[in-house]
Scaffold this active site. Structure first.
Site, PDB file in Angstrom:
ATOM      1  N   HIS A 100       0.854  -1.197   0.000  1.00 16.82           N
ATOM      2  CA  HIS A 100       0.000   0.000   0.000  1.00 16.82           C
ATOM      3  C   HIS A 100       0.887   1.242   0.000  1.00 16.82           C
ATOM      4  CE1 HIS A 100      -2.918  -3.024   1.429  1.00 16.82           C
ATOM      5  NE2 HIS A 100      -3.836  -2.217   0.949  1.00 16.82           N
TER       6      HIS A 100
ATOM      7  N   GLY B 191      -5.034  -3.383  11.517  1.00 16.45           N
ATOM      8  CA  GLY B 191      -5.311  -3.918  10.193  1.00 16.45           C
ATOM      9  C   GLY B 191      -6.812  -3.963   9.967  1.00 16.45           C
ATOM     10  N   PRO B 192      -7.530  -4.735  10.771  1.00 19.04           N
ATOM     11  CA  PRO B 192      -8.994  -4.687  10.692  1.00 19.04           C
ATOM     12  C   PRO B 192      -9.435  -3.266  11.053  1.00 19.04           C
ATOM     13  CG  PRO B 192      -8.261  -6.637  11.882  1.00 19.04           C
ATOM     14  CD  PRO B 192      -7.064  -5.744  11.726  1.00 19.04           C
TER      15      PRO B 192
ATOM     16  N   HIS C  34      -3.834   3.325  -3.989  1.00 17.71           N
ATOM     17  CA  HIS C  34      -4.087   2.785  -2.653  1.00 17.71           C
ATOM     18  C   HIS C  34      -3.367   1.469  -2.372  1.00 17.71           C
ATOM     19  CE1 HIS C  34      -6.342   1.717   0.972  1.00 17.71           C
ATOM     20  NE2 HIS C  34      -6.479   0.518   0.423  1.00 17.71           N
TER      21      HIS C  34
ATOM     22  N   GLU D  24     -20.625  -3.043  22.768  1.00 17.56           N
ATOM     23  CA  GLU D  24     -19.862  -4.251  23.073  1.00 17.56           C
ATOM     24  C   GLU D  24     -18.557  -4.303  22.290  1.00 17.56           C
ATOM     25  OE1 GLU D  24     -22.986  -4.191  21.934  1.00 17.56           O
ATOM     26  OE2 GLU D  24     -24.219  -4.842  23.629  1.00 17.56           O
TER      27      GLU D  24
ATOM     28  N   PHE E 149     -23.928 -11.225  22.978  1.00 14.43           N
ATOM     29  CA  PHE E 149     -23.449  -9.974  22.410  1.00 14.43           C
ATOM     30  C   PHE E 149     -21.925  -9.897  22.342  1.00 14.43           C
ATOM     31  CE2 PHE E 149     -27.854  -9.317  23.714  1.00 14.43           C
ATOM     32  CZ  PHE E 149     -28.342  -9.416  22.416  1.00 14.43           C
TER      33      PHE E 149
ATOM     34  N   HIS F 185     -25.755 -15.162  30.767  1.00 18.79           N
ATOM     35  CA  HIS F 185     -26.949 -15.519  29.978  1.00 18.79           C
ATOM     36  C   HIS F 185     -26.532 -16.404  28.803  1.00 18.79           C
ATOM     37  CE1 HIS F 185     -28.186 -12.157  32.420  1.00 18.79           C
ATOM     38  NE2 HIS F 185     -29.430 -12.230  32.029  1.00 18.79           N
TER      39      HIS F 185
ATOM     40  N   ASP G 227     -36.168 -13.676  26.592  1.00 19.61           N
ATOM     41  CA  ASP G 227     -35.638 -12.747  25.591  1.00 19.61           C
ATOM     42  C   ASP G 227     -35.593 -13.392  24.209  1.00 19.61           C
ATOM     43  OD1 ASP G 227     -35.438 -10.444  27.031  1.00 19.61           O
ATOM     44  OD2 ASP G 227     -33.377 -10.764  27.659  1.00 19.61           O
TER      45      ASP G 227
ATOM     46  N   HIS H 222     -31.384 -13.638  21.760  1.00 19.36           N
ATOM     47  CA  HIS H 222     -30.522 -13.526  22.929  1.00 19.36           C
ATOM     48  C   HIS H 222     -29.971 -14.873  23.387  1.00 19.36           C
ATOM     49  CE1 HIS H 222     -32.138  -9.533  22.975  1.00 19.36           C
ATOM     50  NE2 HIS H 222     -31.634  -9.212  24.148  1.00 19.36           N
TER      51      HIS H 222
ATOM     52  N   ARG I 219     -27.615 -17.283  33.397  1.00 12.88           N
ATOM     53  CA  ARG I 219     -28.550 -16.354  34.021  1.00 12.88           C
ATOM     54  C   ARG I 219     -29.251 -17.055  35.186  1.00 12.88           C
ATOM     55  NH1 ARG I 219     -34.615 -14.809  31.980  1.00 12.88           N
ATOM     56  NH2 ARG I 219     -34.979 -13.127  33.446  1.00 12.88           N
TER      57      ARG I 219
END
Lengths: 739, 739
Positions: free
Chosen positions: B67, B157-158, B305, B465, B493, B517, B525, B529, B576
């Site tokens: 690059h 990188g990400p 690029h 998150e 999550f 959970h 939920d 969930h 939970r």
């Protein structure tokens, strides 16, 4: 720029003409004392709000759970939306040109269920409302809204997804309108309404989607912000003190504000009407100040968020509301009557639309025919005939990302159903077809030289993988089969997109995800870009097809499978690097079965399972095994575990020959997890990758024909000496690297 | 609010006094004609920029990849940063109080490597620079920066991860400074500099992190935006037309602008000095206009690029730069000399700091002792003694999310190393300890009643998150062992957080993720969930410990394992719902081995593998098997696959008894993928979950002692009749549900 506060003066009479219902028999906008609107008498509105809130409190109390606070706080918004502003037909929840509604703060679903009940969705009975949080398996009132149930546009719950879906729904309207509407024939002109809370506005996927909606100037999208400033932890100020309105303005949105969202239905109606008729050329953000749990003693507190109030407090709420605390689930006829006109209004909307479509058929018969097919969710051409035949595919080594373009681009060119986009990897993913038009607002051409319009079906998602997948769910959910979203990025970055890919699988929304650069063959970009463990996620994900084709023929088969899977999203996992083509072995129909015999071999000593971009290692190792070790290997191609699982037991036995006492070795440059079901040993990755050119990366990690053959030979030798019994229950890792 | 354009008048002499080096022997800020700064002579600066750009072009050209464009466009920013503004010591890249630098646009890593070479990082030789994109396995110049190599703070990188890491690094400084600095003793006062491109600014994780940095008023964080308006697809306008500066301002950032970032080193220095000394109490966003690939014929174009320019164009670039096109990798002594003073400056910085620390030791001996331990990455107390003994743990049914609090909260209370936070789930995850103080800017108390200060170690992440995990990587990367981030959310999550959890595993950064959970036991939920497939991802992820403890004792064991794993992040997967406690069977040291015999049984007919929150099904099914079917079962507890894989073969054989001809059945309410390695049959989930109360959800999906025992009995019966051989290679799914 200060947002517009909605007051009496800012709702024009013209805007109010767009109201779907005459308000209390008066010409709207004439009465300055009630913000320009004369709604049903104040007493009735108050009764409705009080009834609604007590019903919510009762419904959460019966099983001591649920999310009452938000639903109660949003009562007035609901009255404004469901009674006065939104266009829909409770008796036909699937009316094509209905306004779409998305509850991005899905945990407040009782709010939506209860309004659906009040306005007359026939399945949404009071008895059903009472099934919320019950053990009833026939409930249509799950803890978050689910698309399976009539009147729910998309499943929400994971925060931030809903608003992204709403952006997709609004895009679908824009694309269909630009494609089919003609002067005097607004076949598709619905709005998309999205309810959102403080939480969604913090999630990255929502922020990505907000940027895109602003960029595309989706003025048919109205987001209603339930601004109660409370989340589970307490005040939003604990974690967010930014200027939300200014941020939305900077993102290209029109901002309206309502100061009293708890009770001032008129002000909310005025704001929503303004939003519906806005000609700012921008999506609209209506910031509505509310109080969570309004009417309860924990009003405005996080305690109102996610727990029932307790019987005593519910009784207090009822007393304060002027109701009998001993009576539960009470809805008076006055309240039902308040919403009584909505069904007939919906019927009228629908019949008007059907008439319009009928006239359109006379004026534009060809377009009308195509439109009818799209409405039915049918392709307008036989896609099977568009897919290149085996003999038209390349025989020289070809990257499967190129093969995918060879198959997909002619489809996208001819089938308007396809909306294809990329997370800023156009030069890498090869999904551009001849004369493709970008999905863009046409005004970008004069202002910054960007071409395209709303008929465009090529989408520049920017570097927003998560929103790409989440908005695509909205595109697919607009109407089953009307739009087929095709997304593209590096496979590794489908980890960013994973929560939305999952939501697509859960909702049975067809989509095709083009995931290139799918192994350490990706090369120099290194371990951050080389997927190792990601396939394990997608192979385990219910209702998702993760397919790794080995060459162009299998890539064609993967597309055919994905196109046939109308209830299932697919990921096509493709190579960056050139792959040997195997026209003599590979079979598109083999992909549909998940796995098939690639090279059969009599008296085989071992079965080698070759997978996708690493197939050539299996085929070449087979040669080395014969030449150097006098071992005969058969080769199985295994592009998709889930499809193979659906095959009859006999077919599985035939392919894997697990009865025959032939050990099986899978060769793949991923973590082996899950292959143990099909193989006795694996040649796989036990660490992250390494930044090296693709071929060197393979070699570095032992992916070398000679090394593979040696290790397989040693393994087969052991089995021959000690018997199959000796490896029972002890899967062997043949490539335990030192790295 | 208009951002401040940095011009000659806005850099005060006072601000310039903070420059770490005297500029060309002149008092700074005296010369109005050169933006208030008199840098080295213009000719030398120009030579440096031209040399740098030609070197980048050569390095990309040698292997035809990489690059170049971004690196060339950022040349002047690099000179400003590495020579004039940033405080660091090339001879000791780990100098504790160094400024941290993060390259969020990691694909431009040649830019960083090359400046590291020029300023004198001893390992970063010209020979090493040439290893970029080579097949050399000893390269310290991978395709993206990697933390393993000296002078690299975090692997990037990400896109979007780097800026989030930078927020964590800046938080670490704030927390340490608030904890240890005293008047006259600024032990920790480093800045964090982050380079970012157009792409990172689109990623959701970056947008989440930006909101948080603004909320926390991290004025020690300076983000330099390489505003070249080009990404892979072309103009940024294709996908983003928002007002970036206004958005940053709305998010609580100070915005500065530099109009000519290509060549005006002085203006950039002025902006960065202003940023460094800003007393706005806000993080600073320096928007620097640059031209991608400046100096090449594709300057300003996406073609610059991600590909080398070609030999001819590289020659042209050199000619235009006044260099011999036939010569490659040329760096003149003048250029090296230009950066020559940096090493001694670094030595000076470091010796000053050591003196300060020494004096601090005299003034504050206790704090100094603690600080020294923190610098060494050591805990200040023996954590093993803080973990409750078995007899102090509950025996009544207890949710493992509660057990985790019982173990973690005393640790967090006593060990300042712990920084514990939650993605807005404080009431659900139980990670609050006595007298915990929130990490907040102290000024929030008067303005909005939020308590806390920078000594606080409880973090309200908001509903973010992904940023929670990505910023935590920055906390952990500040200095090994100085801060231990503990995050918390619902397990489902952690799919949002997954890209950052992966980056932590890749970088060997210790962190503990409290994932509550964790199965369909989550209940009402519903399927959005209820994790099904997510464990498959984390079990396959290299260098990550995904642990599902079965009760409080195993939860204690999981914490002990996680605390011992100083090079590895851990996920503790917790229920939970209340779980039966098994003090008679469960063993904390068993967790460390991944799996262990929970209930031994002579002459067993079957081994039941119980896992985490579903252990009780295995134990109760064992009773039913004996009572109803006269079958004897042994039970294995299997909290962590990766830890078990590390055990000796003998131990594995002893636990699983795979030689003994006893069939093994794993019982878990997840997709079974991966368990096939350890079991012959699985009682698992083959679909997404369902919204029902937890116990009802289990029952709905067949998790019922009687049903499990019946199916296991049938399976064992078949094996007894037909022999172990009959199930070889054909894993059995005992819970193929109809749902």
């Amino acid at each position: 720029m200060a947002p517009s506060a909605v007051t009496s003066s800012c709702v024009s009479a013209a805007a109010l003409d767009h109201l779907p219902v005459k308000l209390a028999g008066k010409a709207p906008g004439q009465n300055g004392t009630t913000n320009g609107l004369q709604l049903r008498d104040v007493h009735t509105t108050s009764l409705v709000l009080r009834t609604f809130r007590c019903l919510i409190a009762d419904l959460c109390e019966q099983f001591k759970g649920g999310h009452p606070g938000g639903a109660m706080g949003m009562a007035a918004i609901g009255v404004a939306l469901w009674k006065y502003v939104m266009r829909y037909s409770p008796e036909n929840p699937n009316f094509f040109n209905r306004d779409r509604f998305v509850l991005s703060n899905g945990h407040t679903c009782l709010w939506q269920y209860t309004f659906m009940h009040l306005v007359g969705y026939k399945n949404m009975t009071l008895d059903q409302l009472k099934s919320y949080h019950s053990t009833r398996t026939d409930s249509i009132c799950p803890g978050h809204p689910e698309i399976e149930h009539e009147g729910i546009e998309v499943t929400t719950g994971p925060l931030g997804q809903g608003i992204a879906n709403a952006v997709g729904l609004a895009m679908a309207t824009k694309n269909l309108a630009a494609t089919y509407n003609k002067p005097g024939f607004e076949l598709v002109n619905n709005k998309t309404w999205c309810m959102i809370g403080d939480a969604c506005l913090q999630e990255g996927v929502a922020l990505e989607a907000i940027s895109l909606a602003g960029h595309w100037r989706l003025d048919n999208l109205i987001v209603m912000y339930d601004n109660n400033q409370v989340t589970c932890d307490g005040s939003v100020d604990l974690a967010n003190t930014e200027d939300v309105n200014a941020k939305m303005t900077a993102s290209g949105w029109e901002v309206l504000e309502v100061a009293d969202g708890d009770n001032n239905v008129e002000a909310i109606v005025a704001a929503l009407v303004t939003a519906r008729s806005s000609n700012s050329g921008k999506p609209v953000f209506v910031n509505i100040k509310t109080t969570i749990g309004v009417g309860s003693k924990v009003a405005g507190d996080a305690k109102a968020h996610g727990a029932a109030f307790g019987a005593e407090e519910v009784a207090n709420i009822k007393k304060a509301s002027g109701f009998d605390p001993e009576k539960h689930f009470v809805v008076s006829d006055t309240v039902y009557d308040f919403f009584g006109e909505i069904k007939s209004r919906g019927r009228h909307l629908e019949s008007e639309w059907r008439e319009l479509v009928s006239d359109y058929g006379n004026a534009y018969p060809d377009l009308a025919y195509e439109f009818a097919l799209r409405v039915k969710g049918q392709f307008t051409k036989d896609w099977a005939n568009i897919i290149p035949a085996k003999e038209d595919l390349p025989t020289a080594p070809t990257a499967s990302r190129k093969s995918a373009g060879l198959v997909c681009n002619p489809l996208a060119e001819r089938l308007k159903t396809f909306m294809v986009g990329t997370a800023d990897l156009s030069p890498s993913v090869n999904m551009i077809w001849r004369d493709k038009v970008d999905f863009q607002h046409p005004d970008l051409r004069p202002t910054c030289g960007i071409t395209g319009d709303y008929t465009g079906r090529y989408i520049h998602w920017g570097i927003r993988e998560h929103a790409m997948a989440a908005i695509s769910n909205g595109l697919a959910a607009f109407n089953k089969g009307t739009i087929l979203p095709v997304t593209s990025s590096f496979f590794m970055f489908y980890l960013y997109a994973a929560p939305a890919v999952r939501m697509g699988a859960l909702q049975r929304l067809q989509a095709i995800h083009i995931a290139t650069h799918d192994s350490i063959g990706t090369g120099e970009d290194g371990p951050t870009h080389q997927p190792i463990e990601l396939a394990a996620l997608y192979r385990a994900m219910p209702n998702l097809l993760y397919m790794r084709p080995a060459d162009s023929e299998e890539t064609a088969g993967a597309f055919m499978t994905a196109l046939s899977a109308t209830d299932t999203p697919s990921i096509l996992s493709l190579s960056r690097q050139n792959l040997t083509q195997y026209p003599q072995y590979s079979r598109r129909d083999g992909v549909a079965r998940g796995a098939y015999v690639f090279i059969e071999q009599e008296d085989a000593d071992v079965t080698l399972i070759g997978v996708g971009s690493e197939m050539s290692f299996a085929v070449r190792a087979r040669d080395v095994l014969l030449e150097r070790f006098n071992l005969k290997a058969r080769v199985v191609s295994f592009p998709c575990q889930r499809l193979f699982e659906r095959q009859p037991r006999e077919y599985k036995a035939e392919v894997l020959q697990y009865r025959a006492g032939i050990p099986r070795v899978v060769i793949e440059a991923y973590a082996v997890n899950g292959w143990e079901r099909y193989a006795d040993a694996g040649y796989s990755m036990s660490s992250f990758g390494h930044s090296l050119p693709g071929a060197a990366a393979y070699k570095y990690f032992g992916y070398d024909d000679e090394v593979i053959a040696e290790r397989v030979s040693a393994f087969v030798g052991e089995v021959k000496r000690e018997g199959m019994e000796s490896i029972r229950g002890e899967f062997r890792d043949l490539n335990v690297s030192e790295h």
